[in-house]
Structure formats: C-alpha cells, structure tokens
Design a protein around this motif. Structure first.
Motif, PDB file in Angstrom:
ATOM      1  N   GLU A   1       0.838  -1.205   0.000  1.00 53.45           N
ATOM      2  CA  GLU A   1       0.000   0.000   0.000  1.00 53.45           C
ATOM      3  C   GLU A   1       0.875   1.258   0.000  1.00 53.45           C
ATOM      4  O   GLU A   1       0.608   2.227  -0.719  1.00 53.45           O
TER       5      GLU A   1
ATOM      6  N   ALA B   1       2.583   1.636  -3.404  1.00 54.39           N
ATOM      7  CA  ALA B   1       1.617   2.103  -4.409  1.00 54.39           C
ATOM      8  C   ALA B   1       1.405   3.612  -4.280  1.00 54.39           C
ATOM      9  O   ALA B   1       1.313   4.325  -5.287  1.00 54.39           O
ATOM     10  N   GLU B   2       1.353   4.097  -3.048  1.00 54.02           N
ATOM     11  CA  GLU B   2       1.206   5.534  -2.818  1.00 54.02           C
ATOM     12  C   GLU B   2       2.425   6.282  -3.354  1.00 54.02           C
ATOM     13  O   GLU B   2       2.290   7.323  -4.002  1.00 54.02           O
TER      14      GLU B   2
ATOM     15  N   ALA C   1       4.422   5.276  -5.758  1.00 54.87           N
ATOM     16  CA  ALA C   1       4.382   5.174  -7.224  1.00 54.87           C
ATOM     17  C   ALA C   1       3.378   6.143  -7.844  1.00 54.87           C
ATOM     18  O   ALA C   1       3.559   6.597  -8.972  1.00 54.87           O
ATOM     19  N   SER C   2       2.346   6.507  -7.078  1.00 53.68           N
ATOM     20  CA  SER C   2       1.333   7.426  -7.591  1.00 53.68           C
ATOM     21  C   SER C   2       1.783   8.881  -7.536  1.00 53.68           C
ATOM     22  O   SER C   2       1.071   9.778  -7.973  1.00 53.68           O
ATOM     23  N   GLY C   3       2.965   9.120  -6.952  1.00 55.10           N
ATOM     24  CA  GLY C   3       3.487  10.471  -6.863  1.00 55.10           C
ATOM     25  C   GLY C   3       3.254  11.126  -5.516  1.00 55.10           C
ATOM     26  O   GLY C   3       3.618  12.281  -5.305  1.00 55.10           O
ATOM     27  N   THR C   4       2.649  10.404  -4.597  1.00 54.07           N
ATOM     28  CA  THR C   4       2.402  10.919  -3.253  1.00 54.07           C
ATOM     29  C   THR C   4       3.551  10.507  -2.339  1.00 54.07           C
ATOM     30  O   THR C   4       4.094   9.421  -2.473  1.00 54.07           O
ATOM     31  N   ARG C   5       3.883  11.383  -1.433  1.00 52.04           N
ATOM     32  CA  ARG C   5       4.912  11.043  -0.426  1.00 52.04           C
ATOM     33  C   ARG C   5       4.203  10.362   0.747  1.00 52.04           C
ATOM     34  O   ARG C   5       3.559  11.028   1.550  1.00 52.04           O
TER      35      ARG C   5
END
Length: 150
Positions: free
Chosen positions: A110, A113-114, A116-120
């Motif tokens: 999880e 995935a965060e 990889a989505s561009g979120t820190r």
C-alpha cells in the motif's frame, strides 16, 4: 520461499554510526516485524538505575528503522526513508536487558503504491519495549515517510 533479511543489521550498523556504538543485537528481522535487544549497561543508566529515556527511545527508533529497511529495501533507489515524527509513552522503569519489537503499521504494498502514484507516503511503525521480565516499559509510534529521490 521467504526473503533473506540478514543484511539489515549490518546495513544499519554501518549506515547509522550511532547504532554501531550501542551494542544493539538484531534478534529477529522479518519484512514487517523486527525484534532488537539492548544489553544492560551502567553507561546507559539514569539516576534511578534504569536505562536513560534517550536510550529507550533509541532502541525503539532503531527497531522501527530496521523494519522500514526490511520492508522497503527494494525501493531505496526510488525513495529515502525518513522519520517524520515519533511519540513515546514511558510506562515503568525498565531493568536489565531491553527488547524493542517494531511492527509495520500499514501493508508495504500500500505504501509503495502511494509512492508510485506520486504521493509522499507516511506510515506508522508501532514499537513495544519490554524489560528483562517481559513487562512492557514503553510504547512508541514512529511515523516514517518515503521521500522520493530526485
């Protein structure tokens, strides 16, 4: 087949000089859980004969860092783990050997995935610190983040 995490202890002792000076032993290292042990020593004690609060905190934070390294070692080329904040509750004076058990508070997949989505991402690591008799002497939560490498 389970993953080999034997590298974690050496990586922390070499990469974090303080860890190499403490005498911390890495007893169990898994992808989402780590158990470390800190020997009892006069040099670590406070005015009431237990380990100094900073030593207790250091053992817990080291265990939390070890579980982060174990959980995210395959992603260190993409991100650097950093402590965002930490909270500790001292429950009773510890005596003898300290044990700190750290458990990853979110599934690693999880968090990745965060990232990889561009979120820190931020994620907790829960740590229970016990004394030689197995009684809980402190509990802490260390909130980590994975800072994307640029």
């Amino acid at each position: 087949m389970s993953q080999d995490y034997t590298f974690v202890a050496d990586a922390l002792k070499q990469g974090v000089p303080w860890v190499g000076t403490t005498g911390i032993d890495f007893i169990e290292v898994e992808g989402d859980r780590v158990l470390v042990e800190l020997p009892d020593g006069e040099e670590n004690r406070n005015h009431v004969g237990g380990p100094h609060a900073a030593v207790v905190f250091g053992a817990g934070e080291t265990a939390s860092g070890a579980v982060v390294l174990a959980a995210f070692s395959q992603h260190m080329d993409k991100a650097t783990p950093l402590v965002a904040r930490a909270e500790i509750a001292y429950r009773k004076v510890a005596t003898g050997v300290l044990r700190a058990e750290a458990v990853l508070g979110r599934p690693a997949a999880e968090v990745v995935a965060e990232l990889a989505s561009g979120t820190r991402p931020e994620f907790p690591v829960h740590v229970t610190i016990t004394n030689a008799a197995g009684a809980t002497t402190a509990e802490m939560t260390v909130t980590w983040t994975l800072r994307p490498n640029r």
